[in-house]
Motif scaffolding. Structure first.
Motif, PDB file in Angstrom:
ATOM      1  N   ALA A 147       0.921  -1.122  -0.129  1.00 29.45           N
ATOM      2  CA  ALA A 147       0.063  -0.161  -0.024  1.00 29.45           C
ATOM      3  C   ALA A 147       0.880   1.165   0.171  1.00 29.45           C
ATOM      4  N   MET A 148       1.309   1.847  -0.869  1.00 28.84           N
ATOM      5  CA  MET A 148       1.987   2.925  -1.237  1.00 28.84           C
ATOM      6  C   MET A 148       1.421   3.738  -2.344  1.00 28.84           C
ATOM      7  N   GLY A 149       1.458   5.014  -2.367  1.00 28.72           N
ATOM      8  CA  GLY A 149       0.860   6.112  -3.091  1.00 28.72           C
ATOM      9  C   GLY A 149       1.572   6.031  -4.499  1.00 28.72           C
ATOM     10  N   SER A 150       1.143   6.719  -5.720  1.00 23.72           N
ATOM     11  CA  SER A 150       1.851   6.738  -6.933  1.00 23.72           C
ATOM     12  C   SER A 150       2.992   7.373  -6.871  1.00 23.72           C
ATOM     13  N   GLY A 151       3.231   8.166  -5.948  1.00 20.39           N
ATOM     14  CA  GLY A 151       4.752   8.722  -5.618  1.00 20.39           C
ATOM     15  C   GLY A 151       5.439   7.928  -4.958  1.00 20.39           C
ATOM     16  N   GLY A 152       5.342   6.812  -4.353  1.00 21.48           N
ATOM     17  CA  GLY A 152       5.828   5.802  -3.349  1.00 21.48           C
ATOM     18  C   GLY A 152       5.611   6.182  -1.924  1.00 21.48           C
ATOM     19  N   GLU A 153       4.757   7.237  -1.712  1.00 19.13           N
ATOM     20  CA  GLU A 153       4.518   7.776  -0.285  1.00 19.13           C
ATOM     21  C   GLU A 153       3.544   6.793   0.506  1.00 19.13           C
ATOM     22  N   LEU A 154       3.737   6.789   1.941  1.00 20.12           N
ATOM     23  CA  LEU A 154       3.050   5.990   2.694  1.00 20.12           C
ATOM     24  C   LEU A 154       1.842   6.762   3.214  1.00 20.12           C
ATOM     25  N   VAL A 155       2.075   8.323   3.313  1.00 18.21           N
ATOM     26  CA  VAL A 155       0.913   9.243   3.425  1.00 18.21           C
ATOM     27  C   VAL A 155       1.113  10.396   2.471  1.00 18.21           C
ATOM     28  N   ARG A 156      -0.214  10.867   2.204  1.00 19.76           N
ATOM     29  CA  ARG A 156      -0.436  12.082   1.402  1.00 19.76           C
ATOM     30  C   ARG A 156      -1.226  13.174   2.169  1.00 19.76           C
ATOM     31  N   ALA A 157      -0.860  14.282   1.693  1.00 17.40           N
ATOM     32  CA  ALA A 157      -1.691  15.388   2.296  1.00 17.40           C
ATOM     33  C   ALA A 157      -2.774  15.750   1.374  1.00 17.40           C
ATOM     34  N   HIS A 158      -4.217  16.300   1.848  1.00 22.52           N
ATOM     35  CA  HIS A 158      -5.179  16.509   1.069  1.00 22.52           C
ATOM     36  C   HIS A 158      -5.781  17.799   1.495  1.00 22.52           C
ATOM     37  N   HIS A 159      -5.895  18.801   0.727  1.00 20.57           N
ATOM     38  CA  HIS A 159      -6.404  19.913   1.155  1.00 20.57           C
ATOM     39  C   HIS A 159      -7.158  20.885   0.169  1.00 20.57           C
ATOM     40  N   GLY A 160      -7.580  22.008   0.241  1.00 17.16           N
ATOM     41  CA  GLY A 160      -8.269  22.695  -0.788  1.00 17.16           C
ATOM     42  C   GLY A 160      -7.472  23.379  -1.947  1.00 17.16           C
ATOM     43  N   SER A 161      -6.148  23.673  -1.664  1.00 13.49           N
ATOM     44  CA  SER A 161      -5.267  24.231  -2.581  1.00 13.49           C
ATOM     45  C   SER A 161      -4.662  23.193  -3.747  1.00 13.49           C
ATOM     46  N   LEU A 162      -5.055  21.916  -3.503  1.00 19.03           N
ATOM     47  CA  LEU A 162      -4.826  21.071  -4.540  1.00 19.03           C
ATOM     48  C   LEU A 162      -5.517  21.127  -5.498  1.00 19.03           C
ATOM     49  N   SER A 163      -5.103  20.741  -6.951  1.00 13.35           N
ATOM     50  CA  SER A 163      -5.900  20.701  -8.095  1.00 13.35           C
ATOM     51  C   SER A 163      -6.857  19.691  -8.002  1.00 13.35           C
ATOM     52  N   ARG A 164      -7.822  19.821  -8.790  1.00 14.79           N
ATOM     53  CA  ARG A 164      -9.028  18.842  -8.936  1.00 14.79           C
ATOM     54  C   ARG A 164      -8.629  17.415  -9.133  1.00 14.79           C
ATOM     55  N   GLU A 165      -7.511  17.313 -10.001  1.00 16.78           N
ATOM     56  CA  GLU A 165      -6.770  16.091 -10.724  1.00 16.78           C
ATOM     57  C   GLU A 165      -5.956  15.516  -9.396  1.00 16.78           C
ATOM     58  N   GLN A 166      -5.309  16.384  -8.582  1.00 22.54           N
ATOM     59  CA  GLN A 166      -4.656  15.787  -7.445  1.00 22.54           C
ATOM     60  C   GLN A 166      -5.455  15.306  -6.561  1.00 22.54           C
ATOM     61  N   ARG A 167      -6.561  16.017  -6.111  1.00 21.83           N
ATOM     62  CA  ARG A 167      -7.723  15.560  -5.034  1.00 21.83           C
ATOM     63  C   ARG A 167      -8.127  14.171  -5.695  1.00 21.83           C
ATOM     64  N   LEU A 168      -8.650  14.028  -6.774  1.00 23.89           N
ATOM     65  CA  LEU A 168      -9.284  12.738  -7.168  1.00 23.89           C
ATOM     66  C   LEU A 168      -8.219  11.607  -7.144  1.00 23.89           C
TER      67      LEU A 168
END
Length: 450
Positions: free
Chosen positions: A324-345
């Motif tokens: 279970a790792m994100g697309s960039g190899g991270e264990l954890v990602r940040a999620h907030h309103g400043s991210l683009s729609r594509e990043q949030r999705l």
């Protein structure tokens, strides 16, 4: 039976998809079918959104499309968050596909309604296309609705029959809510001028008190709303975690101040070196974890620090997971309103699919978004209010009957006192009372100028 209110295809789909209607559905559908303005209170994960949408979807599938293409939009869903709007659009696909398959099995011919989103993320090209070919169901935000009503696109809303306002408590007590209330009056004036009936208003929330005040806000002056109180205390397992022995020593000097040309601020005792390993341990021991913080910068910093520790940082801690790792190899990602729609999705999809173990989020994930099988919510610092705490902890165990599990990490002694009080009131269901603003003339002036 309440399902008798629906067409055969919708009844067939629902019966094969769910064991039975939930309380907000059982109590809400008769009021909605009767045409009443309806306010539904129910806990997270109880099928509130489907209770609001299904009757309108049933009518859209059973009736032929509107001949006037410019007035085709008949359902308007208003969300306080762009991310929530996207989530609802995605979650409408399953019932629409299921109803279509059920109709095919029954040999019935139905209309499949189209769904569109208009928000700050919508591209100019999509906005122009939506103007030429309005969707049957339009998902939007209060600000985008205001812009629609103040432009030539207002004519696409002249055929609206149902207005669904999700997480209504998040807007009612603010000037944003007053702005929305005026927009709803302008929408009704537009629809009535076009010869249609006044749109039916349906409000949803898991945390709203008193219900009579919210119902008055929903219906507007001179109207009444039927209140569906399907609220119940959701089973909560909440723990306030203090990862240090003595919070009174936080902030104490660890070293003597240095002097000279490279002098820096003296080191002080911090709670973070104790919080970070504990958070990583909790993330490792759960399938999907959602961590709430109260600032975007902290979300980014905390996600980065947890990834450092997971990769073997200065504490010598290494993450033992493998897949279970994100697309960039991270264990954890940040999620907030400043991210683009594509990043949030992308981030939300990674968590739902199990490719990401945890998210550190601000209030961008507090309201209603279905994040799938979240089994733990962590709140760093007191949530500040009972309503916010219930919304955030309620992201875990988001299915009917599930237990919501959460842990709160206070950052200092005053924060500990507040967290303890908030948790006790969460367990007792003592939500803060809401009162919407009366006659805010500055909002009126903005709408008049527009």
């Amino acid at each position: 039976m309440v399902l008798d209110l629906f067409s055969p295809a919708v009844r067939e789909w629902f019966a094969t998809s769910f064991p039975e209607p939930t309380p907000p559905q059982e109590q809400g559908w008769p009021a909605i079918a009767a045409g009443d303005h309806t306010l539904i209170l129910a806990p997270t994960g109880s099928g509130k959104t489907l209770s609001a949408f299904l009757y309108a979807l049933d009518r859209l599938t059973a009736e032929p499309p509107v001949e006037d293409k410019t007035h085709r939009t008949r359902v308007l869903y208003i969300s306080p968050l762009r991310a929530l709007a996207v989530d609802v659009e995605r979650n409408l696909r399953a019932p629409l596909q299921g109803i279509a398959l059920a109709a095919e099995r029954l040999g019935e011919s139905i209309t499949i309604p189209t769904v569109g989103i208009r928000s700050g993320d919508t591209s100019p090209e999509d906005r122009r296309s939506m103007l030429r070919h309005p969707p049957d169901v339009l998902i939007t935000t209060p600000e985008s609705l205001f812009l629609l009503l103040t432009s030539q696109a207002r004519e696409t809303l002249a055929g609206v029959r149902w207005v669904i306002i999700d997480e209504i408590h998040a807007m009612a007590a603010t000037k944003r809510g007053a702005h929305l209330a005026l927009s709803l009056e302008r929408l009704e004036h537009l629809v009535l001028a076009g010869g249609g009936p006044a749109p039916q208003r349906i409000g949803l929330s898991a945390t709203q008190r008193p219900l009579e005040e919210i119902a008055r806000f929903l219906a507007g002056t001179g109207r009444t709303a039927t209140i569906v109180d399907a609220g119940r205390k959701k089973q909560l397992e909440i723990e306030v975690v203090v990862p240090v022995e003595d919070m009174g020593r936080l902030g104490e000097l660890l070293d003597e101040p240095t002097s000279g040309p490279v002098a820096g601020p003296p080191a002080r005792a911090s709670i973070w070196p104790s919080i970070h390993p504990k958070l990583l341990e909790l993330i490792e021991s759960h399938r999907s974890t959602l961590i709430f913080v109260n600032a975007r910068r902290l979300a980014e910093r905390l996600a980065a620090r947890l990834n450092e520790l997971a990769e073997g940082g200065d504490d010598g801690v290494r993450w033992s997971g493998g897949e279970a790792m994100g697309s960039g190899g991270e264990l954890v990602r940040a999620h907030h309103g400043s991210l683009s729609r594509e990043q949030r999705l992308d981030i939300e999809d990674q968590l739902k699919s199990g490719r990401l173990k945890a998210l550190v989020a601000t209030s961008s994930l507090e309201l209603g978004i279905d994040m799938g099988a979240i089994d733990l919510v962590i709140q760093v610092e007191s949530p500040g209010s009972v309503a916010s705490g219930l919304q955030r902890i309620g992201r875990s165990g988001h299915n009917v009957g599930d237990v919501s599990r959460g842990k709160i990490f206070p950052k200092h002694r005053g924060d500990l006192v507040e967290a303890a009080v908030v948790v006790q009131r969460m367990r007792d269901g003592l939500i803060e009372e809401t009162r919407y603003p009366r006659n805010p003339l500055d909002v009126l002036a903005q709408q008049i100028v527009a």
